[in-house]
Write a protein that holds these residues in place. Structure first.
Motif, PDB file in Angstrom:
ATOM      1  N   ILE A  59       0.831  -1.206   0.000  1.00 34.76           N
ATOM      2  CA  ILE A  59       0.000   0.000   0.000  1.00 34.76           C
ATOM      3  C   ILE A  59       0.874   1.269   0.000  1.00 34.76           C
ATOM      4  O   ILE A  59       0.523   2.264  -0.638  1.00 34.76           O
ATOM      5  CB  ILE A  59      -0.997  -0.028   1.185  1.00 34.76           C
ATOM      6  N   ALA A  60       2.031   1.218   0.661  1.00 32.89           N
ATOM      7  CA  ALA A  60       2.943   2.370   0.621  1.00 32.89           C
ATOM      8  C   ALA A  60       3.391   2.625  -0.819  1.00 32.89           C
ATOM      9  O   ALA A  60       3.447   3.775  -1.276  1.00 32.89           O
ATOM     10  CB  ALA A  60       4.155   2.140   1.519  1.00 32.89           C
ATOM     11  N   ILE A  61       3.714   1.556  -1.552  1.00 34.95           N
ATOM     12  CA  ILE A  61       4.146   1.701  -2.943  1.00 34.95           C
ATOM     13  C   ILE A  61       2.984   2.228  -3.800  1.00 34.95           C
ATOM     14  O   ILE A  61       3.150   3.144  -4.603  1.00 34.95           O
ATOM     15  CB  ILE A  61       4.594   0.333  -3.514  1.00 34.95           C
ATOM     16  N   MET A  62       1.804   1.632  -3.616  1.00 41.32           N
ATOM     17  CA  MET A  62       0.661   2.048  -4.416  1.00 41.32           C
ATOM     18  C   MET A  62       0.310   3.504  -4.170  1.00 41.32           C
ATOM     19  O   MET A  62       0.004   4.241  -5.099  1.00 41.32           O
ATOM     20  CB  MET A  62      -0.571   1.192  -4.048  1.00 41.32           C
ATOM     21  N   SER A  63       0.352   3.919  -2.900  1.00 43.24           N
ATOM     22  CA  SER A  63      -0.046   5.291  -2.614  1.00 43.24           C
ATOM     23  C   SER A  63       0.983   6.262  -3.205  1.00 43.24           C
ATOM     24  O   SER A  63       0.621   7.341  -3.677  1.00 43.24           O
ATOM     25  CB  SER A  63      -0.241   5.500  -1.108  1.00 43.24           C
ATOM     26  N   GLN A  64       2.246   5.847  -3.237  1.00 41.99           N
ATOM     27  CA  GLN A  64       3.279   6.674  -3.882  1.00 41.99           C
ATOM     28  C   GLN A  64       3.002   6.774  -5.384  1.00 41.99           C
ATOM     29  O   GLN A  64       3.046   7.844  -5.966  1.00 41.99           O
ATOM     30  CB  GLN A  64       4.649   6.029  -3.622  1.00 41.99           C
ATOM     31  N   ARG A  65       2.673   5.638  -5.998  1.00 43.59           N
ATOM     32  CA  ARG A  65       2.426   5.633  -7.442  1.00 43.59           C
ATOM     33  C   ARG A  65       1.201   6.445  -7.814  1.00 43.59           C
ATOM     34  O   ARG A  65       1.176   7.130  -8.816  1.00 43.59           O
ATOM     35  CB  ARG A  65       2.199   4.190  -7.925  1.00 43.59           C
ATOM     36  N   GLU A  66       0.166   6.317  -6.972  1.00 40.88           N
ATOM     37  CA  GLU A  66      -1.110   6.939  -7.321  1.00 40.88           C
ATOM     38  C   GLU A  66      -1.231   8.343  -6.742  1.00 40.88           C
ATOM     39  O   GLU A  66      -2.244   8.999  -6.940  1.00 40.88           O
ATOM     40  CB  GLU A  66      -2.283   6.081  -6.794  1.00 40.88           C
ATOM     41  N   GLY A  67      -0.207   8.761  -5.984  1.00 41.01           N
ATOM     42  CA  GLY A  67      -0.278  10.095  -5.383  1.00 41.01           C
ATOM     43  C   GLY A  67      -1.354  10.217  -4.310  1.00 41.01           C
ATOM     44  O   GLY A  67      -1.887  11.300  -4.078  1.00 41.01           O
ATOM     45  N   LEU A  68      -1.670   9.090  -3.649  1.00 41.44           N
ATOM     46  CA  LEU A  68      -2.689   9.138  -2.592  1.00 41.44           C
ATOM     47  C   LEU A  68      -2.118   9.758  -1.324  1.00 41.44           C
ATOM     48  O   LEU A  68      -0.964   9.566  -0.979  1.00 41.44           O
ATOM     49  CB  LEU A  68      -3.178   7.725  -2.260  1.00 41.44           C
ATOM     50  N   GLU A  69      -2.944  10.488  -0.613  1.00 43.03           N
ATOM     51  CA  GLU A  69      -2.533  11.079   0.659  1.00 43.03           C
ATOM     52  C   GLU A  69      -3.393  10.495   1.774  1.00 43.03           C
ATOM     53  O   GLU A  69      -4.601  10.345   1.611  1.00 43.03           O
ATOM     54  CB  GLU A  69      -2.754  12.596   0.634  1.00 43.03           C
ATOM     55  N   PHE A  70      -2.762  10.152   2.884  1.00 40.74           N
ATOM     56  CA  PHE A  70      -3.523   9.663   4.035  1.00 40.74           C
ATOM     57  C   PHE A  70      -3.241  10.568   5.220  1.00 40.74           C
ATOM     58  O   PHE A  70      -2.252  11.287   5.227  1.00 40.74           O
ATOM     59  CB  PHE A  70      -3.133   8.217   4.360  1.00 40.74           C
ATOM     60  N   GLU A  71      -4.128  10.505   6.219  1.00 36.70           N
ATOM     61  CA  GLU A  71      -3.927  11.368   7.384  1.00 36.70           C
ATOM     62  C   GLU A  71      -2.619  11.046   8.088  1.00 36.70           C
ATOM     63  O   GLU A  71      -1.884  11.923   8.499  1.00 36.70           O
ATOM     64  CB  GLU A  71      -5.099  11.206   8.355  1.00 36.70           C
ATOM     65  N   THR A  72      -2.317   9.752   8.217  1.00 44.48           N
ATOM     66  CA  THR A  72      -1.026   9.369   8.786  1.00 44.48           C
ATOM     67  C   THR A  72      -0.160   8.852   7.650  1.00 44.48           C
ATOM     68  O   THR A  72      -0.658   8.242   6.710  1.00 44.48           O
ATOM     69  CB  THR A  72      -1.212   8.254   9.832  1.00 44.48           C
ATOM     70  N   ALA A  73       1.150   9.120   7.742  1.00 44.90           N
ATOM     71  CA  ALA A  73       2.056   8.712   6.670  1.00 44.90           C
ATOM     72  C   ALA A  73       2.134   7.192   6.617  1.00 44.90           C
ATOM     73  O   ALA A  73       2.375   6.540   7.633  1.00 44.90           O
ATOM     74  CB  ALA A  73       3.426   9.307   6.914  1.00 44.90           C
ATOM     75  N   LEU A  74       1.932   6.642   5.439  1.00 39.25           N
ATOM     76  CA  LEU A  74       2.006   5.203   5.257  1.00 39.25           C
ATOM     77  C   LEU A  74       3.406   4.840   4.772  1.00 39.25           C
ATOM     78  O   LEU A  74       3.862   5.386   3.767  1.00 39.25           O
ATOM     79  CB  LEU A  74       0.969   4.804   4.209  1.00 39.25           C
ATOM     80  N   GLN A  75       4.054   3.929   5.475  1.00 41.27           N
ATOM     81  CA  GLN A  75       5.422   3.581   5.112  1.00 41.27           C
ATOM     82  C   GLN A  75       5.530   2.094   4.821  1.00 41.27           C
ATOM     83  O   GLN A  75       4.827   1.279   5.429  1.00 41.27           O
ATOM     84  CB  GLN A  75       6.347   3.905   6.282  1.00 41.27           C
ATOM     85  N   SER A  76       6.443   1.753   3.932  1.00 40.69           N
ATOM     86  CA  SER A  76       6.774   0.344   3.729  1.00 40.69           C
ATOM     87  C   SER A  76       7.282  -0.235   5.043  1.00 40.69           C
ATOM     88  O   SER A  76       7.922   0.460   5.829  1.00 40.69           O
ATOM     89  CB  SER A  76       7.872   0.211   2.677  1.00 40.69           C
ATOM     90  N   ASP A  77       7.016  -1.510   5.263  1.00 41.59           N
ATOM     91  CA  ASP A  77       7.511  -2.163   6.484  1.00 41.59           C
ATOM     92  C   ASP A  77       8.871  -2.832   6.261  1.00 41.59           C
ATOM     93  O   ASP A  77       9.327  -3.592   7.116  1.00 41.59           O
ATOM     94  CB  ASP A  77       6.490  -3.204   6.975  1.00 41.59           C
TER      95      ASP A  77
END
Lengths: 362, 362
Positions: free
Chosen positions: B204-222
């Motif tokens: 999901i971290a990769i997808m959100s980077q690719r799609e330019g999605l923003e979340f309230e809390t930063a999503l990071q790769s584990d």
């Protein structure tokens, strides 16, 4: 596979300028490759094993936590290479065969018996499965010939246009018998330099395929596993100092590596270098110097002069060494330089390749 | 790294049709990958070590010609993986970090202490050297964290447009202590299944980077090295049967692999699976099932039920296992199937992925 293009030590002129980009020449096995390795990879990963600057990492069993008397135990050799050759199929071989031979040979020239391989495939969406099947069949045959087992692997697929059919990375593990220690620092002035056969066959076979060149006799890649030749040589002549397979960067690349790392001069008798007339002709036509053209089934050996006749005899009796020749010697003067003596007595320096002569050759 | 996508055994439906081409799904870790491996790779390279179908090849020292009492000597683990993640840099990591962690983790989940890595770089002409420098710095740091040495390498450059910035293949050697033997055939009905933390973070971290999605809390790769967590778990609970890191193909891929190879049923309690709310939200938004989303710093462990409480306690005291949970069990019925029990008592089957959900995730 020559570690010139790998993580190796070479005389390294200027630092990498900031703002620069990767060039094809960074993969040539020449000056730019040396620069990249010296300036970028070695400083990051520096450790004693990597800095030994051989074609394979040699690991004592105590590194692995296995008890044993020092010097009396075999050691492990470990090596890796990516193959990105274009086209995937060429006269005398294909990317699969090359990927097995390349890693087998890196182990063999280090004096190791190759035992286990891994293979990681990066495939392009749209590659015909029939092509993949052909490549894999070819790898299986090459593994059987070399007496190695492919024991682990990986497959990735990238979207169309994001790779070029298939890239294959093989890694290998071999065993170095107790007491065997081939290394650049063993080389001494006065040692002779031998090559196991004709040079330039692989690179010219690929080039002629790419350019659609036709020759009177079929030109084939020399891709072959060198494990048996090197084993035979080492058994009959344990005084061999060092061996290397002159792949990317060609014979000149390997000799420059020798001169630089052994802090010695190298003098080569040009007329003694075995070369097929059709390779010579193709090189003249294409404006290439055969000294810089890749080989995939040849090795260069350095041995004490007194051993050279016997070693040459052993090599010539092996199917992969029939055209073996003594081509020159190591000198105490002009350290770091490779000097080519022509048939007419002239001398020229053969430096490391600047830029890229034949990209995507292996 | 799950060997689903690697050379692994899975239930494999139809034979590869002739005239077919490589699809993105062949690299997904799902059904097509299984087909490719079963139909093409395994028949070609079949040998006992490869067919053990683990994430690493395990080599007895006698395979290496080293004498030793059987069972009393450590064994070697050997593994390889290519990394083709896009983009090269993403929240929480980059391709270099991933390439080190992936191979370290393949060794770790096999019960090996990771020791040595090789790295083979395929670089695209035009890649900024600053990017390469950043990747290499990141690998150096990841090696230091994981206690491994990078001892050998290779660099190839391909022409612009013929790769996608950089692909990296790492191979690794580790040591498995005497007597340790994690394997799919150890798994027994009644065993419990544990996961070391929240699932889906990497994908999901990769997808959100690719799609330019923003979340309230930063999503990071584990992405993280699992060597210390797995070592701690095995030291305190030697009865662990088997472990795997659920990378490509996600948790479902690993569970299907377990069910297929252990000829057992797997029942999972959906409510027990740890998942971050933001990952759950992103999955709903993107239409993804978190069970199929890749992880790069998590492991799945199977252990006897009587050991589960102690093991969970040990895992939760480790920084990388804080959110560990017992999520299900192995059953004697419905062998080969993974059944998900919802909070409301419903049951559904989670099959292997068909096609490709998130290409180029690692």
């Amino acid at each position: 596979m020559s570690k010139l293009p790998n993580f190796h030590s070479l005389a390294c002129p200027a630092p990498l300028p900031p703002g620069e980009r990767v060039l094809l020449g960074h993969g040539s096995g020449g000056r730019l490759t040396a620069q990249l390795i010296q300036q970028l990879f070695l400083p990051a990963f520096a450790n004693d094993i990597l800095c030994a600057l051989e074609d394979q990492a040699t690991l004592d069993l105590h590194h692995l936590g296995v008890a044993g008397r020092a010097g009396a135990e075999p050691r492990l050799a470990f090596t890796t290479d990516s193959f990105v050759v274009r086209p995937l199929f060429f006269p005398g071989g294909d990317i699969g065969r090359l990927a097995v031979h390349g890693t087998v040979n890196d182990l063999a020239v280090g004096g190791a018996t190759p035992l286990f391989l891994s293979a990681a495939f990066i495939l392009e969406e749209g590659l015909p499965l029939a092509d993949l099947r052909r490549i894999v069949a070819s790898m299986r045959e090459a593994c059987a010939d070399a007496g190695v087992q492919l024991v682990t692997g990986d497959t990735k697929v990238v979207d169309r246009g994001k790779c070029d059919g298939a890239f294959i990375t093989t890694s290998g593990i071999g065993v170095v018998p107790p007491g065997r220690n081939l290394a650049l620092h063993n080389v001494r002035p006065g040692d002779c330099i031998l090559v196991s056969g004709t040079i330039g066959d692989h690179g010219i076979a690929i080039m002629s395929q790419r350019e659609g060149l036709e020759f009177e006799t079929a030109l084939q890649s020399d891709t072959a596993p060198l494990h048996d030749l090197s084993h035979t040589m080492l058994e009959s002549c344990p005084s061999i100092r060092w061996m290397r397979d002159p792949t990317r960067g060609g014979l000149s690349g390997t000799l420059n590596e020798l001169a630089a790392a052994a802090h010695a001069g190298v003098v080569i008798d040009e007329a003694a270098i075995p070369i097929r007339p059709e390779v010579q002709a193709a090189c003249e036509m294409l404006g290439l110097d055969p000294l810089y053209v890749a080989n995939e089934g040849k090795l260069v050996a350095v041995a004490p002069t007194e051993a050279s006749e016997q070693l040459l005899d052993v090599m010539r009796r092996h199917p992969l060494g029939r055209n073996a020749a003594r081509i020159g010697e190591v000198r105490g003067d002009h350290p770091g330089l490779v000097v080519i003596r022509s048939a007419f007595g002239g001398e020229r320096i053969a430096p490391l390749l600047t830029g890229e002569q034949l990209p995507r050759i292996c």
